[in-house]
Design an enzyme around this catalytic site. Structure first.
Site, PDB file in Angstrom:
ATOM      1  N   HIS A  72      -1.641  -5.263   1.708  1.00 61.83           N
ATOM      2  CA  HIS A  72      -2.738  -6.493   1.851  1.00 61.83           C
ATOM      3  C   HIS A  72      -2.489  -7.949   1.001  1.00 61.83           C
ATOM      4  O   HIS A  72      -1.700  -7.331   0.165  1.00 61.83           O
ATOM      5  CB  HIS A  72      -4.265  -5.484   0.542  1.00 61.83           C
ATOM      6  CG  HIS A  72      -4.875  -6.348   0.226  1.00 61.83           C
ATOM      7  ND1 HIS A  72      -6.084  -6.467   0.731  1.00 61.83           N
ATOM      8  CD2 HIS A  72      -5.110  -6.966  -0.717  1.00 61.83           C
ATOM      9  CE1 HIS A  72      -6.594  -8.214   0.291  1.00 61.83           C
ATOM     10  NE2 HIS A  72      -6.419  -8.485  -1.032  1.00 61.83           N
ATOM     11  N   TYR A  82     -12.404  -3.890  -2.494  1.00 69.27           N
ATOM     12  CA  TYR A  82     -12.838  -4.544  -1.254  1.00 69.27           C
ATOM     13  C   TYR A  82     -14.525  -5.049  -1.223  1.00 69.27           C
ATOM     14  O   TYR A  82     -14.556  -6.083  -0.465  1.00 69.27           O
ATOM     15  CB  TYR A  82     -12.629  -3.112   0.228  1.00 69.27           C
ATOM     16  CG  TYR A  82     -11.235  -3.342   0.122  1.00 69.27           C
ATOM     17  CD1 TYR A  82     -10.553  -4.346   1.048  1.00 69.27           C
ATOM     18  CD2 TYR A  82     -10.787  -2.160  -0.150  1.00 69.27           C
ATOM     19  CE1 TYR A  82      -9.230  -3.765   1.220  1.00 69.27           C
ATOM     20  CE2 TYR A  82      -9.689  -2.096   0.380  1.00 69.27           C
ATOM     21  CZ  TYR A  82      -8.483  -2.640   1.324  1.00 69.27           C
ATOM     22  OH  TYR A  82      -7.122  -2.760   1.114  1.00 69.27           O
ATOM     23  N   GLU A 138      -9.566 -11.145  -7.069  1.00 65.58           N
ATOM     24  CA  GLU A 138      -8.738  -9.658  -6.850  1.00 65.58           C
ATOM     25  C   GLU A 138      -7.663  -9.591  -8.123  1.00 65.58           C
ATOM     26  O   GLU A 138      -7.506  -8.895  -8.130  1.00 65.58           O
ATOM     27  CB  GLU A 138      -7.884  -9.631  -6.133  1.00 65.58           C
ATOM     28  CG  GLU A 138      -8.687  -9.984  -4.714  1.00 65.58           C
ATOM     29  CD  GLU A 138      -8.267  -9.632  -2.859  1.00 65.58           C
ATOM     30  OE1 GLU A 138      -9.020  -9.334  -2.165  1.00 65.58           O
ATOM     31  OE2 GLU A 138      -7.324  -9.692  -2.384  1.00 65.58           O
ATOM     32  N   ASN A 197      -1.266  -0.408   7.657  1.00 70.59           N
ATOM     33  CA  ASN A 197      -0.386  -1.835   8.386  1.00 70.59           C
ATOM     34  C   ASN A 197       0.298  -1.925   6.914  1.00 70.59           C
ATOM     35  O   ASN A 197       0.399  -3.412   6.781  1.00 70.59           O
ATOM     36  CB  ASN A 197      -1.964  -1.410   7.994  1.00 70.59           C
ATOM     37  CG  ASN A 197      -2.775  -2.626   7.184  1.00 70.59           C
ATOM     38  OD1 ASN A 197      -2.996  -2.359   6.407  1.00 70.59           O
ATOM     39  ND2 ASN A 197      -3.604  -3.594   8.065  1.00 70.59           N
ATOM     40  N   ARG A 207      -0.419 -14.440   4.007  1.00 70.56           N
ATOM     41  CA  ARG A 207      -1.572 -13.922   5.311  1.00 70.56           C
ATOM     42  C   ARG A 207      -0.768 -13.557   6.510  1.00 70.56           C
ATOM     43  O   ARG A 207      -0.051 -14.037   7.539  1.00 70.56           O
ATOM     44  CB  ARG A 207      -2.667 -14.520   5.500  1.00 70.56           C
ATOM     45  CG  ARG A 207      -3.473 -14.197   4.215  1.00 70.56           C
ATOM     46  CD  ARG A 207      -4.346 -13.353   4.571  1.00 70.56           C
ATOM     47  NE  ARG A 207      -5.247 -13.386   5.786  1.00 70.56           N
ATOM     48  CZ  ARG A 207      -6.019 -11.821   5.348  1.00 70.56           C
ATOM     49  NH1 ARG A 207      -6.317 -10.889   4.766  1.00 70.56           N
ATOM     50  NH2 ARG A 207      -6.807 -12.052   6.058  1.00 70.56           N
ATOM     51  N   THR A 214      -4.478  -7.628  11.499  1.00 73.48           N
ATOM     52  CA  THR A 214      -4.691  -6.293  10.441  1.00 73.48           C
ATOM     53  C   THR A 214      -4.440  -5.014  11.601  1.00 73.48           C
ATOM     54  O   THR A 214      -4.168  -4.012  10.187  1.00 73.48           O
ATOM     55  CB  THR A 214      -6.482  -5.750  10.280  1.00 73.48           C
ATOM     56  OG1 THR A 214      -6.668  -7.602  10.052  1.00 73.48           O
ATOM     57  CG2 THR A 214      -7.143  -5.040  10.139  1.00 73.48           C
ATOM     58  N   LYS A 253       0.868  -1.207  -0.221  1.00 77.38           N
ATOM     59  CA  LYS A 253      -0.074  -0.303   0.286  1.00 77.38           C
ATOM     60  C   LYS A 253       1.244   1.222  -0.017  1.00 77.38           C
ATOM     61  O   LYS A 253       1.976   0.974  -0.079  1.00 77.38           O
ATOM     62  CB  LYS A 253      -1.490   0.093   1.366  1.00 77.38           C
ATOM     63  CG  LYS A 253      -1.838  -1.110   1.314  1.00 77.38           C
ATOM     64  CD  LYS A 253      -2.581  -1.658   2.723  1.00 77.38           C
ATOM     65  CE  LYS A 253      -4.055  -1.983   2.270  1.00 77.38           C
ATOM     66  NZ  LYS A 253      -4.568  -2.290   4.032  1.00 77.38           N
ATOM     67  N   ARG A 310       3.934  -6.810   8.969  1.00 74.50           N
ATOM     68  CA  ARG A 310       2.668  -4.827   9.925  1.00 74.50           C
ATOM     69  C   ARG A 310       3.459  -5.623  11.062  1.00 74.50           C
ATOM     70  O   ARG A 310       3.319  -4.167  11.947  1.00 74.50           O
ATOM     71  CB  ARG A 310       1.469  -6.117   9.865  1.00 74.50           C
ATOM     72  CG  ARG A 310       0.773  -5.418   8.265  1.00 74.50           C
ATOM     73  CD  ARG A 310      -0.287  -5.932   8.461  1.00 74.50           C
ATOM     74  NE  ARG A 310      -1.746  -5.963   6.569  1.00 74.50           N
ATOM     75  CZ  ARG A 310      -2.474  -6.167   7.311  1.00 74.50           C
ATOM     76  NH1 ARG A 310      -2.793  -7.794   8.076  1.00 74.50           N
ATOM     77  NH2 ARG A 310      -3.100  -6.583   5.781  1.00 74.50           N
TER      78      ARG A 310
HETATM   79  P1  ADP Z   1      -7.422  -7.313   6.071  1.00 72.86           P
HETATM   80  O1  ADP Z   1      -6.459  -6.021   4.838  1.00 72.86           O
HETATM   81  O2  ADP Z   1      -5.999  -7.812   7.206  1.00 72.86           O
HETATM   82  O3  ADP Z   1      -7.795  -8.444   5.062  1.00 72.86           O
HETATM   83  P2  ADP Z   1      -9.719  -6.217   6.146  1.00 72.86           P
HETATM   84  O4  ADP Z   1     -10.202  -7.010   4.870  1.00 72.86           O
HETATM   85  O5  ADP Z   1     -10.740  -7.204   7.583  1.00 72.86           O
HETATM   86  O6  ADP Z   1      -8.365  -6.070   6.506  1.00 72.86           O
HETATM   87  O7  ADP Z   1      -9.700  -4.410   5.765  1.00 72.86           O
HETATM   88  C1  ADP Z   1      -9.114  -4.315   4.511  1.00 72.86           C
HETATM   89  C2  ADP Z   1      -8.701  -2.801   5.482  1.00 72.86           C
HETATM   90  O8  ADP Z   1      -9.554  -2.187   5.952  1.00 72.86           O
HETATM   91  C3  ADP Z   1      -7.205  -3.256   6.295  1.00 72.86           C
HETATM   92  O9  ADP Z   1      -5.952  -3.283   5.523  1.00 72.86           O
HETATM   93  C4  ADP Z   1      -6.790  -2.240   6.679  1.00 72.86           C
HETATM   94  O10 ADP Z   1      -5.719  -1.102   6.012  1.00 72.86           O
HETATM   95  C5  ADP Z   1      -8.635  -0.684   7.212  1.00 72.86           C
HETATM   96  N1  ADP Z   1      -9.841  -1.028   8.941  1.00 72.86           N
HETATM   97  C6  ADP Z   1      -9.766  -2.563   8.395  1.00 72.86           C
HETATM   98  N2  ADP Z   1     -10.758  -2.428   9.952  1.00 72.86           N
HETATM   99  C7  ADP Z   1     -10.000  -0.967   9.634  1.00 72.86           C
HETATM  100  C8  ADP Z   1     -10.351  -0.202  11.007  1.00 72.86           C
HETATM  101  N3  ADP Z   1     -11.750  -0.871  12.521  1.00 72.86           N
HETATM  102  N4  ADP Z   1     -10.348   1.208  11.418  1.00 72.86           N
HETATM  103  C9  ADP Z   1      -9.436   2.016  10.229  1.00 72.86           C
HETATM  104  N5  ADP Z   1      -8.971   0.779   9.069  1.00 72.86           N
HETATM  105  C10 ADP Z   1      -9.576  -0.822   8.784  1.00 72.86           C
HETATM  106 MG    MG Z   2      -9.032  -8.666   3.990  1.00 72.40          MG
END
Ligand code: ADP
Ligand code: MG
Length: 201
Positions: free
Chosen positions: A159, A54, A170, A156, A119, A125, A14, A136
């Protein structure tokens, strides 16, 4: 070659990962575990492209909202809303700003169990609670508390696709077929070949 060697996953460094000069470090982790890079681009996506990314998984809004509520509870805090969908609507708007703020590196990595393996290496996350040793966990310290205070997405670095189906969707969303390269990596022999004859002279 083992059928396991064909699994593919999508990884995005990112904008914060690019700005922190972590592209090489991140690529190195996936190379070292034995995965093969089969697609790579630098791009600034549109907000629409980010939203589609997303929401390719119809359950993402619900699951991400629930995950957020749960992590607030675990830390003894009150979530911003009890409605997962309401929480994700805000997250999605903030994700659009985050991912259109600068270039990202988008990659496809191939190899046995690549989805779960990536992962595991990427970590959970929220960087503050991600395991030590994960990307991360090791390279950034952002938290839900910090991102909420400033009303922004959690930064973080990466993705990574959450399942094989998600990965396939994706990959199709970010790459056309001719942008991915099928090739043999010499090192794959020691990872996958049943018969290791031919090594000793
Ligand atoms: P991951 O990237 O670990 O699969 P998710 O798919 O749940 O996580 O969420 C996508 C992205 O949205 C996360 O990587 C993060 O950047 C952001 N995100 C998720 N939950 C939150 C939250 N509660 N507050 C702020 N940003 C969030
Ligand atoms: Mg995700």
């Amino acid at each position: 070659m083992s059928k396991f060697s064909k699994e593919r996953t999508l990884v995005i460094v990112k904008p914060d990962g690019v700005q922190r000069s972590l592209i090489g470090e991140i690529i190195g982790r996936f190379e070292k575990v034995g995965l093969k890079l089969v697609g790579l681009k630098i791009t600034v996506p549109t907000e629409d492209h980010v939203e589609k990314h997303y929401t390719l998984d119809p359950s993402w809004r619900q699951v991400t909202g629930e995950k957020t509520i749960e992590s607030y509870r675990k830390n003894g805090k009150t979530p911003p809303s009890e409605d997962p969908q309401e929480i994700t609507a805000v997250i999605l708007e903030n994700l659009k700003k985050y991912l259109t703020s600068g270039p990202s590196i988008v990659m496809v990595w191939q190899g046995a169990h690549s989805v779960g393996l990536v992962r595991k290496i990427v970590g959970g996350t929220e960087p503050l609670s991600s395991d030590v040793g994960t990307i991360r966990g090791d390279y950034v310290m952002d938290s839900y508390e910090m991102s909420d205070t400033d009303d922004r997405a959690i930064r973080n670095l990466i993705h990574a696709s959450g399942s094989v189906d998600e990965a396939n969707n994706e990959i199709n969303h970010w790459f056309s077929g001719d942008e991915l390269v099928d090739y043999r990596l010499v090192g794959e022999q020691i990872l996958y070949d049943v018969n290791l004859d031919g090594i000793l002279e």
